[in-house]
Design a protein around this motif. Sequence first.
Motif, PDB file in Angstrom:
ATOM      1  N   ARG A   1     -66.958   9.681  47.837  1.00  0.00           N
ATOM      2  CA  ARG A   1     -68.363  10.293  48.813  1.00  0.00           C
ATOM      3  C   ARG A   1     -69.370   8.989  48.577  1.00  0.00           C
ATOM      4  O   ARG A   1     -70.516   8.800  49.421  1.00  0.00           O
ATOM      5  CB  ARG A   1     -68.604  11.450  48.367  1.00  0.00           C
ATOM      6  CG  ARG A   1     -69.445  11.921  50.061  1.00  0.00           C
ATOM      7  CD  ARG A   1     -69.575  13.383  50.329  1.00  0.00           C
ATOM      8  NE  ARG A   1     -70.980  13.547  50.445  1.00  0.00           N
ATOM      9  CZ  ARG A   1     -71.087  15.285  50.992  1.00  0.00           C
ATOM     10  NH1 ARG A   1     -70.455  16.562  50.851  1.00  0.00           N
ATOM     11  NH2 ARG A   1     -72.330  15.378  51.273  1.00  0.00           N
ATOM     12  N   GLY A   2     -69.882   8.927  47.185  1.00  0.00           N
ATOM     13  CA  GLY A   2     -71.271   7.903  47.292  1.00  0.00           C
ATOM     14  C   GLY A   2     -70.234   6.624  47.551  1.00  0.00           C
ATOM     15  O   GLY A   2     -71.976   6.415  48.578  1.00  0.00           O
TER      16      GLY A   2
ATOM     17  N   SER B   1     -68.730   7.682  38.917  1.00  0.00           N
ATOM     18  CA  SER B   1     -68.442   8.339  38.207  1.00  0.00           C
ATOM     19  C   SER B   1     -67.794   9.572  37.579  1.00  0.00           C
ATOM     20  O   SER B   1     -67.646   9.899  35.962  1.00  0.00           O
ATOM     21  CB  SER B   1     -70.235   8.455  37.536  1.00  0.00           C
ATOM     22  OG  SER B   1     -70.390   9.883  39.768  1.00  0.00           O
TER      23      SER B   1
HETATM   24  P1  FAD Z   1     -72.177   7.806  41.370  1.00  0.00           P
HETATM   25  O1  FAD Z   1     -72.127   9.089  40.776  1.00  0.00           O
HETATM   26  O2  FAD Z   1     -73.415   6.899  41.237  1.00  0.00           O
HETATM   27  O3  FAD Z   1     -71.201   6.490  40.284  1.00  0.00           O
HETATM   28  C1  FAD Z   1     -71.032   5.129  40.775  1.00  0.00           C
HETATM   29  C2  FAD Z   1     -70.128   4.610  39.404  1.00  0.00           C
HETATM   30  O4  FAD Z   1     -69.947   3.574  38.974  1.00  0.00           O
HETATM   31  C3  FAD Z   1     -71.184   5.372  37.500  1.00  0.00           C
HETATM   32  O5  FAD Z   1     -70.432   5.578  36.958  1.00  0.00           O
HETATM   33  C4  FAD Z   1     -71.382   3.327  37.064  1.00  0.00           C
HETATM   34  O6  FAD Z   1     -71.286   3.995  36.170  1.00  0.00           O
HETATM   35  C5  FAD Z   1     -70.453   2.868  38.012  1.00  0.00           C
HETATM   36  N1  FAD Z   1     -70.849   1.245  38.013  1.00  0.00           N
HETATM   37  C6  FAD Z   1     -71.716   0.575  38.992  1.00  0.00           C
HETATM   38  N2  FAD Z   1     -71.366  -0.612  38.846  1.00  0.00           N
HETATM   39  C7  FAD Z   1     -69.639  -0.796  37.878  1.00  0.00           C
HETATM   40  C8  FAD Z   1     -69.429  -1.794  37.724  1.00  0.00           C
HETATM   41  N3  FAD Z   1     -69.784  -3.024  38.413  1.00  0.00           N
HETATM   42  N4  FAD Z   1     -68.325  -1.617  36.956  1.00  0.00           N
HETATM   43  C9  FAD Z   1     -67.619  -0.473  36.866  1.00  0.00           C
HETATM   44  N5  FAD Z   1     -68.282   0.518  37.573  1.00  0.00           N
HETATM   45  C10 FAD Z   1     -69.199   0.289  37.426  1.00  0.00           C
HETATM   46  N6  FAD Z   1     -67.933  12.951  46.229  1.00  0.00           N
HETATM   47  C11 FAD Z   1     -67.036  12.861  46.393  1.00  0.00           C
HETATM   48  O7  FAD Z   1     -65.962  11.720  45.506  1.00  0.00           O
HETATM   49  N7  FAD Z   1     -66.076  13.248  46.865  1.00  0.00           N
HETATM   50  C12 FAD Z   1     -66.283  14.477  47.583  1.00  0.00           C
HETATM   51  O8  FAD Z   1     -65.534  14.878  48.944  1.00  0.00           O
HETATM   52  C13 FAD Z   1     -67.575  14.874  47.531  1.00  0.00           C
HETATM   53  N8  FAD Z   1     -68.037  16.217  48.229  1.00  0.00           N
HETATM   54  C14 FAD Z   1     -68.992  17.116  48.154  1.00  0.00           C
HETATM   55  C15 FAD Z   1     -69.668  17.944  48.216  1.00  0.00           C
HETATM   56  C16 FAD Z   1     -70.569  18.456  48.241  1.00  0.00           C
HETATM   57  C17 FAD Z   1     -71.212  19.881  49.010  1.00  0.00           C
HETATM   58  C18 FAD Z   1     -71.015  18.014  47.629  1.00  0.00           C
HETATM   59  C19 FAD Z   1     -72.879  18.614  46.914  1.00  0.00           C
HETATM   60  C20 FAD Z   1     -71.664  16.541  46.775  1.00  0.00           C
HETATM   61  C21 FAD Z   1     -69.608  16.290  47.160  1.00  0.00           C
HETATM   62  N9  FAD Z   1     -69.621  14.616  46.048  1.00  0.00           N
HETATM   63  C22 FAD Z   1     -68.392  14.415  47.054  1.00  0.00           C
HETATM   64  C23 FAD Z   1     -70.779  13.684  45.987  1.00  0.00           C
HETATM   65  C24 FAD Z   1     -70.227  13.852  44.321  1.00  0.00           C
HETATM   66  O9  FAD Z   1     -71.394  14.791  43.980  1.00  0.00           O
HETATM   67  C25 FAD Z   1     -71.654  12.678  44.383  1.00  0.00           C
HETATM   68  O10 FAD Z   1     -72.748  12.900  43.902  1.00  0.00           O
HETATM   69  C26 FAD Z   1     -70.022  11.717  44.022  1.00  0.00           C
HETATM   70  O11 FAD Z   1     -68.721  11.642  44.042  1.00  0.00           O
HETATM   71  C27 FAD Z   1     -70.929  10.120  43.526  1.00  0.00           C
HETATM   72  O12 FAD Z   1     -69.744   8.686  44.110  1.00  0.00           O
HETATM   73  P2  FAD Z   1     -69.881   7.687  42.632  1.00  0.00           P
HETATM   74  O13 FAD Z   1     -69.117   8.718  41.713  1.00  0.00           O
HETATM   75  O14 FAD Z   1     -69.372   6.435  43.608  1.00  0.00           O
HETATM   76  O15 FAD Z   1     -71.370   7.198  42.671  1.00  0.00           O
END
Ligand code: FAD
Length: 325
Positions: free
Chosen positions: A241-242, A273
Motif C-alpha cells: 500500500r505504501g 518493510s
Molecule cells: P515502507 O514501510 O516505507 O518501507 C519501505 C522499505 O523499502 C523499507 O524497509 C526500506 O528499507 C526499503 N528500501 C528503501 N529503498 C530501498 C532500496 N533501494 N532497495 C531495497 N530496499 C529499499 N499495507 C499494505 O501493503 N497492504 C495493505 O493492504 C495495507 N492495509 C492497511 C490497512 C490499514 C487499516 C492500515 C492502518 C495500514 C495498511 N497498510 C497496508 C499500510 C502498512 O501499515 C504500511 O504502511 C505499508 O505496508 C508500508 O509500505 P512499504 O513497506 O512499501 O513502505
Amino acid sequence: MSRTYLVIAEHRDGKLRQVALEALQAALLSSSEGDSFTAAILGGEGTAALAEELAGYPVSQIHLLEADGLNAYNPEAYAAALLPLLDAVRPDAVFLGHTAIGRDLAPTLAARLQAGQLSDVVAIERTGDEVSFTRPLYAGKAFEKRSFASFPWVVTVRPNNLPAAAPAENGRRADIVRTDVAAPASLRTVVKEVVRKTSGKVDLSEAKIIVSGGRGVKSADGFKPLEELASLLNGAVGASRGACDAGYCDYGMQIGQTGKVVTPEVYIACGISGAIQHLAGMSGSRVIIAINKDPEAPIFKVADYGIVGDLFEVVPLLTQEFRKA
Ligand code: FAD
C-alpha cells in the motif's frame, strides 16, 4: 445418502479460471462415494466452449446459463440466473472461488438455500463422515478448523491453495444443459463499462510467482526492473500500500489486509518493510524472498531467503541470472 454438489465455475477472458477447478477439487475432497457433481457457468457468447472444456472433468452435468447481460458480473443478474437453478437442483453444497465474484455471490446463494457458509477455505480434511474446513483468522495469524453441523453448505475456497481437479479418468463427459436466461425486468444497477487495470498478463490472485514492490521502488519507473523480472518468470507484479499511496502504481496491485490476498509459490518482496497489514496478504506464499537494504526490516522475519541490498542492483542481477538459466 448421496449428496449433490454444485460448483460455480468462474471464467475470464474466454478461459476457465484456475480457481474454478480448485473449487471443483474442494467439492471432490468433501464428498463421499455415490455423491454427484454439477457445475454452472454463467456468461454470454463464447461460454459454450468453456462448458465443453469443463465437461472433461469429473462432473455429471453442466448448467450453461446464457445471457448477454451475464458477460460482466452483476450481482442482481447473476442472482436472477442462479436462484432458479438452485431451486431446481437443490444442491446439498455449493462451492465457489473466494474471488471478488465468489465473495459477493456466496451469501445470496446461502440465503436462498438457508445454508451455512464457510468462506476463504484453504484446506479440507475428511475423516469418516466428518469434513473439516481450515480457514485463516486475524489476517492470517491463526487458523481455525470448522465443520458444518448440517446441510446445505456454501463454501468459498481461496485461490491457489487446493490443487486443481484433474480431468476425468474414464473419458466420460458431462451432459451440458443450456438455459437461455431471461434478463430480469429491471436491474437496480447496470454495468456500463469494465475498465481493466492490470499489472501484466498474469492475474495477480492466481499467479505462481509474484514480484512485489514497496515504497523502496521510489517512483513509477522504479517498477520497471520488477516488471522485467516478473515477465521473465511468467509472474505478476504486486505492490504494498505504501507504493500505491505514493502514486507509483495502481491500487489494483495492492497486496495485504485491504488489498488482495495472494498465495503464490514464490513471492519476491522488493523494498517492502513488511508491515503486518502487508503480511496479511502474502504470508501464505510458499517461498518468500525479501530484498531490502535495511537488515532490520521486519519482512526478513517471514522471509525464507533474504537479500540485504539495494533492489535496483539486486533485481537486475536476478533477471540477468534467470535469463541464463
Ligand atoms: P515502507 O514501510 O516505507 O518501507 C519501505 C522499505 O523499502 C523499507 O524497509 C526500506 O528499507 C526499503 N528500501 C528503501 N529503498 C530501498 C532500496 N533501494 N532497495 C531495497 N530496499 C529499499 N499495507 C499494505 O501493503 N497492504 C495493505 O493492504 C495495507 N492495509 C492497511 C490497512 C490499514 C487499516 C492500515 C492502518 C495500514 C495498511 N497498510 C497496508 C499500510 C502498512 O501499515 C504500511 O504502511 C505499508 O505496508 C508500508 O509500505 P512499504 O513497506 O512499501 O513502505
